[in-house]
Design a protein around this motif. Sequence first.
Motif, PDB file in Angstrom:
ATOM      1  N   PHE A 238       0.821  -1.071   0.260  1.00  0.00           N
ATOM      2  CA  PHE A 238      -0.091   0.232   0.686  1.00  0.00           C
ATOM      3  C   PHE A 238       0.711   1.408  -0.039  1.00  0.00           C
ATOM      4  CE2 PHE A 238      -1.973  -3.165   2.529  1.00  0.00           C
ATOM      5  CZ  PHE A 238      -2.836  -3.141   1.953  1.00  0.00           C
ATOM      6  N   SER A 239       0.713   2.258  -0.735  1.00  0.00           N
ATOM      7  CA  SER A 239       1.445   3.951  -0.299  1.00  0.00           C
ATOM      8  C   SER A 239       0.107   4.656  -0.399  1.00  0.00           C
ATOM      9  CB  SER A 239       2.190   4.086  -2.113  1.00  0.00           C
ATOM     10  OG  SER A 239       2.833   3.027  -2.735  1.00  0.00           O
ATOM     11  N   SER A 240       0.773   5.812   0.664  1.00  0.00           N
ATOM     12  CA  SER A 240      -0.184   6.758   0.778  1.00  0.00           C
ATOM     13  C   SER A 240      -0.918   7.303   0.094  1.00  0.00           C
ATOM     14  CB  SER A 240      -0.016   7.570   2.061  1.00  0.00           C
ATOM     15  OG  SER A 240       1.593   8.063   1.392  1.00  0.00           O
ATOM     16  N   LYS A 241      -2.142   7.850   0.068  1.00  0.00           N
ATOM     17  CA  LYS A 241      -2.328   9.359  -1.218  1.00  0.00           C
ATOM     18  C   LYS A 241      -1.540   9.896  -2.335  1.00  0.00           C
ATOM     19  CE  LYS A 241      -7.315   8.916   0.016  1.00  0.00           C
ATOM     20  NZ  LYS A 241      -8.128   9.250   0.432  1.00  0.00           N
ATOM     21  N   ASP A 242      -0.632  10.604  -1.148  1.00  0.00           N
ATOM     22  CA  ASP A 242       0.272  11.522  -1.718  1.00  0.00           C
ATOM     23  C   ASP A 242       2.237  10.647  -1.904  1.00  0.00           C
ATOM     24  OD1 ASP A 242      -1.450  13.770  -0.576  1.00  0.00           O
ATOM     25  OD2 ASP A 242      -0.625  13.578   1.018  1.00  0.00           O
ATOM     26  N   ASN A 243       1.494   9.207  -1.789  1.00  0.00           N
ATOM     27  CA  ASN A 243       2.477   8.729  -1.934  1.00  0.00           C
ATOM     28  C   ASN A 243       4.309   8.511  -1.733  1.00  0.00           C
ATOM     29  OD1 ASN A 243       3.078   6.038  -3.354  1.00  0.00           O
ATOM     30  ND2 ASN A 243       4.149   7.244  -5.552  1.00  0.00           N
ATOM     31  N   VAL A 244       3.684   9.694  -0.670  1.00  0.00           N
ATOM     32  CA  VAL A 244       5.493   9.981   0.277  1.00  0.00           C
ATOM     33  C   VAL A 244       5.304   9.864   1.159  1.00  0.00           C
ATOM     34  CG1 VAL A 244       5.843  11.745  -1.990  1.00  0.00           C
ATOM     35  CG2 VAL A 244       4.095  12.556  -0.047  1.00  0.00           C
ATOM     36  N   GLU A 245       3.912   9.861   2.010  1.00  0.00           N
ATOM     37  CA  GLU A 245       3.898   9.907   3.501  1.00  0.00           C
ATOM     38  C   GLU A 245       4.152   8.537   4.251  1.00  0.00           C
ATOM     39  OE1 GLU A 245       0.568  11.275   4.718  1.00  0.00           O
ATOM     40  OE2 GLU A 245       0.536  13.600   4.714  1.00  0.00           O
ATOM     41  N   TRP A 246       3.909   7.444   3.268  1.00  0.00           N
ATOM     42  CA  TRP A 246       4.070   6.334   3.839  1.00  0.00           C
ATOM     43  C   TRP A 246       3.910   5.561   3.087  1.00  0.00           C
ATOM     44  CZ3 TRP A 246       0.188   2.734   3.825  1.00  0.00           C
ATOM     45  CH2 TRP A 246      -1.383   3.574   4.299  1.00  0.00           C
ATOM     46  N   THR A 247       4.657   3.950   3.589  1.00  0.00           N
ATOM     47  CA  THR A 247       4.228   2.736   2.504  1.00  0.00           C
ATOM     48  C   THR A 247       3.998   1.565   3.610  1.00  0.00           C
ATOM     49  OG1 THR A 247       7.029   2.272   2.562  1.00  0.00           O
ATOM     50  CG2 THR A 247       5.854   3.432   0.734  1.00  0.00           C
ATOM     51  N   ALA A 248       3.254   0.459   3.248  1.00  0.00           N
ATOM     52  CA  ALA A 248       2.713  -0.154   3.781  1.00  0.00           C
ATOM     53  C   ALA A 248       2.890  -1.906   3.124  1.00  0.00           C
ATOM     54  CB  ALA A 248       1.977   0.142   4.623  1.00  0.00           C
ATOM     55  N   SER A 249       2.436  -2.870   4.086  1.00  0.00           N
ATOM     56  CA  SER A 249       2.336  -3.732   3.275  1.00  0.00           C
ATOM     57  C   SER A 249       1.361  -4.918   4.368  1.00  0.00           C
ATOM     58  CB  SER A 249       3.829  -4.440   2.887  1.00  0.00           C
ATOM     59  OG  SER A 249       4.769  -4.852   3.864  1.00  0.00           O
ATOM     60  N   THR A 250       0.669  -6.388   3.278  1.00  0.00           N
ATOM     61  CA  THR A 250       0.051  -6.998   4.665  1.00  0.00           C
ATOM     62  C   THR A 250       0.306  -8.238   3.500  1.00  0.00           C
ATOM     63  OG1 THR A 250      -1.620  -6.024   4.890  1.00  0.00           O
ATOM     64  CG2 THR A 250      -1.710  -8.006   5.210  1.00  0.00           C
ATOM     65  N   LYS A 251       1.741  -8.942   4.547  1.00  0.00           N
ATOM     66  CA  LYS A 251       1.568  -9.959   4.285  1.00  0.00           C
ATOM     67  C   LYS A 251       0.967 -12.025   4.436  1.00  0.00           C
ATOM     68  CE  LYS A 251       6.227 -12.294   4.822  1.00  0.00           C
ATOM     69  NZ  LYS A 251       7.703 -12.274   4.393  1.00  0.00           N
ATOM     70  N   LEU A 252       0.476 -12.372   3.967  1.00  0.00           N
ATOM     71  CA  LEU A 252       0.018 -13.348   4.205  1.00  0.00           C
ATOM     72  C   LEU A 252       0.237 -14.552   3.970  1.00  0.00           C
ATOM     73  CD1 LEU A 252      -4.156 -12.355   2.669  1.00  0.00           C
ATOM     74  CD2 LEU A 252      -2.901 -11.701   5.105  1.00  0.00           C
ATOM     75  N   THR A 253       0.816 -15.777   4.834  1.00  0.00           N
ATOM     76  CA  THR A 253       1.097 -17.010   4.614  1.00  0.00           C
ATOM     77  C   THR A 253       0.626 -17.998   5.823  1.00  0.00           C
ATOM     78  OG1 THR A 253       3.355 -15.888   5.611  1.00  0.00           O
ATOM     79  CG2 THR A 253       3.364 -18.102   5.499  1.00  0.00           C
ATOM     80  N   ALA A 254       0.208 -18.841   4.358  1.00  0.00           N
ATOM     81  CA  ALA A 254      -0.503 -20.122   4.750  1.00  0.00           C
ATOM     82  C   ALA A 254      -0.364 -21.778   5.870  1.00  0.00           C
ATOM     83  CB  ALA A 254      -1.638 -20.847   4.029  1.00  0.00           C
ATOM     84  N   HIS A 255      -0.722 -21.900   6.700  1.00  0.00           N
ATOM     85  CA  HIS A 255      -0.007 -22.711   6.951  1.00  0.00           C
ATOM     86  C   HIS A 255      -0.896 -24.294   7.172  1.00  0.00           C
ATOM     87  CE1 HIS A 255       3.619 -20.106   8.586  1.00  0.00           C
ATOM     88  NE2 HIS A 255       3.103 -20.087   9.105  1.00  0.00           N
ATOM     89  N   PRO A 256      -0.586 -24.946   7.223  1.00  0.00           N
ATOM     90  CA  PRO A 256      -1.552 -26.480   6.647  1.00  0.00           C
ATOM     91  C   PRO A 256      -2.455 -26.759   7.872  1.00  0.00           C
ATOM     92  CG  PRO A 256       0.848 -27.523   7.144  1.00  0.00           C
ATOM     93  CD  PRO A 256       0.781 -26.134   8.062  1.00  0.00           C
ATOM     94  N   SER A 257      -2.981 -26.058   9.619  1.00  0.00           N
ATOM     95  CA  SER A 257      -3.597 -26.274  10.424  1.00  0.00           C
ATOM     96  C   SER A 257      -3.419 -24.703  10.869  1.00  0.00           C
ATOM     97  CB  SER A 257      -3.244 -27.407  10.766  1.00  0.00           C
ATOM     98  OG  SER A 257      -2.725 -27.775  11.608  1.00  0.00           O
TER      99      SER A 257
END
Length: 249
Positions: free
Chosen positions: A112-131
């Motif tokens: 993700f990027s902020s609307k102005d594209n300069v204030e912050w950047t972010a990410s979400t990493k989803l990791t699947a496990h067997p159970s």
Amino acid sequence: MNSADGRRGTLAAGLLLAAVLTASCSAAESNPLPATPGSSAAPTPPPRPIDANDLLAATLPNGEIEPAGSAGTKVYERDPEWAPQSISDPDCALIMDPYREGTRPTSVLQTFSSKDNVEWTASTKLTAHPSPAAATKEFDRFRQAVQGCRDFHFRNKASGNGSGTRVTLTTVQAPGQGDEAIAFNLTLWLDVSDINPDVKEIRTTRKYTMVRTGSVIADFSLSPSDSVETMQFPSELMTRQVQRLRDLP
């Protein structure tokens, strides 16, 4: 005692035993014992494995990425240019490169990027496990690593000819999200003296929240600019993401 008395005693005992057995059978028929687990009931099927398509479908759609201005989604592959080659503290190695040993689970990355594209950047990493049990075990490893890590140093290919990056870890209050959560901040000082002799180090801050929901571990990361350094990962994005994980079939 004569033989007649003996026969009468034996007959009476036999009648008493028959009465007791009859009563016991009647009680058993009216109050049957519960079935032994696994004897006749169908076994509980194992949870359906979550694959890359499931994770991609669980990421936030364009209509739900506010307050971000844009987002990009892809199946995650570690960048060999960034991956640490040496880390001074073994407890911290798991934090910087969680699956450096063994099989890497399926992960999907949404940035993700902020609307102005300069204030912050972010990410979400989803990791699947067997159970859920496997995800819980992995989450416990992360928690122990965070508790044991405070200061460390690492180098990677991006370090150039400098001495690398020194890091401090600070634990912070985790939000009440998912089945369990932990949160911490990393402050990094990258040695750039070989590039700019006038500036020895560049300081950056990264904020992490890890949330387990069922068999998926979500790693929420935020890199704020100096002007919004107190900002946390947008709670709106985190809440929406956790709910979409709960809704996975």
